[in-house]
Design a protein around this motif. Sequence first.
Motif, PDB file in Angstrom:
ATOM      1  N   PHE B  30       0.822  -1.207   0.000  1.00 30.21           N
ATOM      2  CA  PHE B  30       0.000   0.000   0.000  1.00 30.21           C
ATOM      3  C   PHE B  30       0.866   1.271   0.000  1.00 30.21           C
ATOM      4  N   ILE B  31       1.882   1.293   0.862  1.00 28.45           N
ATOM      5  CA  ILE B  31       2.736   2.484   0.943  1.00 28.45           C
ATOM      6  C   ILE B  31       3.541   2.643  -0.360  1.00 28.45           C
ATOM      7  N   LYS B  32       4.047   1.527  -0.867  1.00 27.91           N
ATOM      8  CA  LYS B  32       4.817   1.592  -2.122  1.00 27.91           C
ATOM      9  C   LYS B  32       3.960   2.189  -3.241  1.00 27.91           C
ATOM     10  N   GLN B  33       2.740   1.717  -3.341  1.00 27.44           N
ATOM     11  CA  GLN B  33       1.847   2.213  -4.403  1.00 27.44           C
ATOM     12  C   GLN B  33       1.592   3.706  -4.252  1.00 27.44           C
ATOM     13  N   ARG B  34       1.417   4.129  -2.996  1.00 29.01           N
ATOM     14  CA  ARG B  34       1.165   5.549  -2.752  1.00 29.01           C
ATOM     15  C   ARG B  34       2.350   6.408  -3.178  1.00 29.01           C
ATOM     16  N   ILE B  35       3.555   5.896  -2.924  1.00 28.33           N
ATOM     17  CA  ILE B  35       4.751   6.682  -3.296  1.00 28.33           C
ATOM     18  C   ILE B  35       4.830   6.808  -4.815  1.00 28.33           C
ATOM     19  N   GLU B  36       4.583   5.710  -5.508  1.00 27.20           N
ATOM     20  CA  GLU B  36       4.661   5.763  -6.978  1.00 27.20           C
ATOM     21  C   GLU B  36       3.600   6.694  -7.542  1.00 27.20           C
ATOM     22  N   GLN B  37       2.423   6.649  -6.915  1.00 21.27           N
ATOM     23  CA  GLN B  37       1.353   7.556  -7.334  1.00 21.27           C
ATOM     24  C   GLN B  37       1.806   9.022  -7.162  1.00 21.27           C
ATOM     25  N   PHE B  38       2.417   9.304  -6.009  1.00 19.20           N
ATOM     26  CA  PHE B  38       2.851  10.678  -5.749  1.00 19.20           C
ATOM     27  C   PHE B  38       4.014  11.069  -6.662  1.00 19.20           C
ATOM     28  N   ARG B  39       4.916  10.117  -6.931  1.00 13.34           N
ATOM     29  CA  ARG B  39       6.030  10.392  -7.835  1.00 13.34           C
ATOM     30  C   ARG B  39       5.488  10.841  -9.203  1.00 13.34           C
ATOM     31  N   SER B  40       4.470  10.146  -9.645  1.00 15.35           N
ATOM     32  CA  SER B  40       3.888  10.491 -10.935  1.00 15.35           C
ATOM     33  C   SER B  40       3.207  11.871 -10.869  1.00 15.35           C
ATOM     34  N   GLN B  41       2.574  12.162  -9.745  1.00 13.12           N
ATOM     35  CA  GLN B  41       1.924  13.474  -9.604  1.00 13.12           C
ATOM     36  C   GLN B  41       2.973  14.594  -9.624  1.00 13.12           C
ATOM     37  N   HIS B  49       2.008  19.462 -16.615  1.00 11.87           N
ATOM     38  CA  HIS B  49       0.759  18.815 -17.004  1.00 11.87           C
ATOM     39  C   HIS B  49      -0.377  19.039 -16.016  1.00 11.87           C
ATOM     40  N   ILE B  50      -0.028  19.376 -14.782  1.00  6.16           N
ATOM     41  CA  ILE B  50      -1.103  19.768 -13.858  1.00  6.16           C
ATOM     42  C   ILE B  50      -0.761  21.097 -13.202  1.00  6.16           C
ATOM     43  N   THR B  51      -1.795  21.831 -12.841  1.00  5.83           N
ATOM     44  CA  THR B  51      -1.595  23.165 -12.265  1.00  5.83           C
ATOM     45  C   THR B  51      -1.458  23.054 -10.747  1.00  5.83           C
ATOM     46  N   GLU B  52      -1.083  24.173 -10.135  1.00  7.40           N
ATOM     47  CA  GLU B  52      -0.946  24.179  -8.679  1.00  7.40           C
ATOM     48  C   GLU B  52      -2.298  23.891  -8.019  1.00  7.40           C
ATOM     49  N   ASP B  53      -3.361  24.423  -8.589  1.00 11.03           N
ATOM     50  CA  ASP B  53      -4.689  24.176  -8.009  1.00 11.03           C
ATOM     51  C   ASP B  53      -5.020  22.687  -8.006  1.00 11.03           C
ATOM     52  N   LEU B  58      -3.295  17.170  -3.662  1.00 10.40           N
ATOM     53  CA  LEU B  58      -2.543  15.908  -3.741  1.00 10.40           C
ATOM     54  C   LEU B  58      -1.287  15.983  -2.880  1.00 10.40           C
ATOM     55  N   ARG B  59      -0.573  17.111  -2.971  1.00 14.41           N
ATOM     56  CA  ARG B  59       0.654  17.217  -2.169  1.00 14.41           C
ATOM     57  C   ARG B  59       0.311  17.307  -0.678  1.00 14.41           C
ATOM     58  N   LEU B  60      -0.793  18.009  -0.363  1.00 10.29           N
ATOM     59  CA  LEU B  60      -1.157  18.123   1.052  1.00 10.29           C
ATOM     60  C   LEU B  60      -1.444  16.750   1.662  1.00 10.29           C
ATOM     61  N   GLN B  61      -2.104  15.895   0.895  1.00 11.42           N
ATOM     62  CA  GLN B  61      -2.413  14.555   1.430  1.00 11.42           C
ATOM     63  C   GLN B  61      -1.145  13.736   1.641  1.00 11.42           C
ATOM     64  N   ASN B  62      -0.036  14.214   1.062  1.00 15.83           N
ATOM     65  CA  ASN B  62       1.247  13.545   1.274  1.00 15.83           C
ATOM     66  C   ASN B  62       2.184  14.376   2.148  1.00 15.83           C
ATOM     67  N   PRO B 115      13.016  20.708   1.734  1.00 20.87           N
ATOM     68  CA  PRO B 115      13.164  19.734   0.648  1.00 20.87           C
ATOM     69  C   PRO B 115      12.853  20.335  -0.724  1.00 20.87           C
ATOM     70  N   THR B 116      13.522  19.812  -1.742  1.00 20.62           N
ATOM     71  CA  THR B 116      13.209  20.168  -3.121  1.00 20.62           C
ATOM     72  C   THR B 116      12.071  19.264  -3.577  1.00 20.62           C
ATOM     73  N   LEU B 117      11.129  19.829  -4.330  1.00 19.10           N
ATOM     74  CA  LEU B 117       9.931  19.061  -4.687  1.00 19.10           C
ATOM     75  C   LEU B 117      10.287  17.720  -5.355  1.00 19.10           C
ATOM     76  N   SER B 118      11.256  17.758  -6.251  1.00 17.04           N
ATOM     77  CA  SER B 118      11.571  16.529  -6.998  1.00 17.04           C
ATOM     78  C   SER B 118      12.224  15.462  -6.111  1.00 17.04           C
ATOM     79  N   ASP B 119      12.757  15.858  -4.950  1.00 21.11           N
ATOM     80  CA  ASP B 119      13.371  14.879  -4.034  1.00 21.11           C
ATOM     81  C   ASP B 119      12.331  14.181  -3.155  1.00 21.11           C
TER      82      ASP B 119
END
Lengths: 124, 570
Positions: B30-41, B49-53, B58-62, B115-119
Amino acid sequence: MAIDKKIKPLKTPVSVTANLLLKGLSVYLKTDGSWSDNIADSAIAHNRKQETALLELADITVRSQYVLGAYSFPVEIKDGQAAPISTREVIRASRLPTIVPVGLTEKPEWQNEFTAANANSYKH
Amino acid sequence: MYKDVFAPAAPSPVTQNVNMYKYDQFDDTFIKQRIEQFRSQVTRRLSGHITEDEFKPLRLQNGVYLQLHAYMLRVAIPYGQLNSTQMRTLAHISRKYDKGFGHFTTRQNIQYNWPTLSDIPNILDDLHKVEMHAIQTSGNCIRNTTSDPFAGVAADELVDPRPWCEIIRQWSTLHPEFAFLPRKFKIAVNGADHDRAAIAYHDIGIQIIKNDAGEIGFQLFVGGGQGRTPVIAKEIRAFLEPKYLLSYLDSILRTYNMIGRRDNMYKARIKITVNETGIKEFTRLVELEWNRIKDNGFDLPEAEKQRIFNHFTLPDFEKSEYDKVAYEQLKQDNNGFDYFVKHNVFGHKEDGYSIVSISLKPHGGIPGDISADQMDIVAQLSDDYSLSEIRATHKQNLVLPHVKTGELYQLWQKLTDANLAPANIGLLTDIIACPGLDYCNLANARSITIAQMISERFDDLKRLTDLGDLTLNISGCINACAHHHVANIGILGVDKKGVESYQVTLGGSSFKDASIGNIIGPGFSVEEIVDAIETITNTYIDQREKGENFLTCYRRVGQTPFKEALYNVA
Ligand code: SF4
């Protein structure tokens, strides 16, 4: 920006700031539409029309996902350059907390690291 | 997240020696899947491809915020429990991706300021390796459930609250009904007589109790909170059988989700819902729902409950004997150690063991901040002295929960070498302070600087000990993350036309005798605030009767003498 006498001036001149998308660092909009990490480089608006123009200019880089959260804020002019007025903007413009983080004995020079690494990328 | 459909994984190498929850295959995947999902976001955000809005929720939930100077990542420490491997990973993350330090928060979490966003997906990967994550540490969802940092070992404890916290954690993680609540939602569970979890100020506060028939159950409170409208939670149920915990929580959350306000974020917390509906009517609605859903599969099957409880079995403690005369002698010969034992050492359930609080409030320090090197030292000390276990407290300190009393002196010496032995737990300089205007985007004023100035002024342990139990909390804005309303002395930073000003409240308490502090008068400038605090403590010394602590004295004499002293009015 030159002052347009026909348009009602703002009570206080303003500059435009935002955060870099990748690192979140505060940056300041220059007259050519690029961004600087130094508030002194920022364009200054003296009236609503100029302020709107600056925000529209900023919006181009917001839309291209380079910066986010652009807004205007009051500045004072020192030696022809913008300087922050409120404590919040003074701290933000310094790009550092006012305190020395734990584990360090003096203020870190983190800005230099960012500036060196990002100086060119500010031109967009 | 019922797990009986998944095969149990082999015991976790990360946590196998510590009595804490261990991930199984389900959690791991479950945690692994969530990380990959967030990596893609994150990738889609950075490539435009997506705006800040679109990205923000999505970032807040992480756990990712955008602060004043940079992004901030908040990492969950479920009910404050950590092992040494996890602490070493937190140190590694702060070195590799951040600036070599971290900040412990009032929700027993830790946050990184640079932290840098991409990290961030890589940080989440590193966290995952030691069974940690950042899910639901922000956003309008159920946040990290907090508890007593002495849970499981406190001498005054009725029942260990950690298994119940874990059950709540699993139930609330990505609960499909409660992912987009009107506002954030905080739950705390306390299992001891002394309330060390501030349950009265939570959206739901749970006190484990024994009824007249000797049965264990829950006393439930609802609608507490801080922020711009501080409210003490009201009792919604005097006694709930433990087997119904989840169906009852479901019913409260469903009721709130249905009638909670979404039109105005300042009126969206459950405290406002309860206030506007009235506790009687709100209780009626909850009970109506509960009677409909209980015994209908909403509660945890006994076997699953047992599986979770098994993780928290206390270790077989080695016999711990020590020379009591020599121990007393050490205290007599060494003032510093004596103060440390007096203020930082607490009773353990097991004979010969003690609970040790590590204060992250050194002289002139930043409350809750700890360097990567200090994190490593705490990890090592927990291996050497505390069965590899550590707790984070809502007062922004750390705890080593299982220390042999005979080894306290050695431990104290090592803590002292690492600047981790301030003997000030529960005293005036054990200040809770939020990041304030040094880091926080919402701040009106700095908090840390004020905390540093106060801790420098009140540096003498003899003086601090004489002032006795005294809580002082500082928030940088009305969001009250540092719980200033419930401190004996509260300081709130406000913005006065771009200049920082500090409003003082007196008489708050976050314990069983919960109360909200009263504003004493006009605010003070940065230059004035420390003198004002000293005037308040001097007034207390003048006014106190024998054995009276600050709060009792204030409640007896009221505001007048403090006001007179502060504003020179007779
Ligand atoms: S109280 Fe205000 S300033 Fe402090 S952390 Fe919370 S939101 Fe930020």
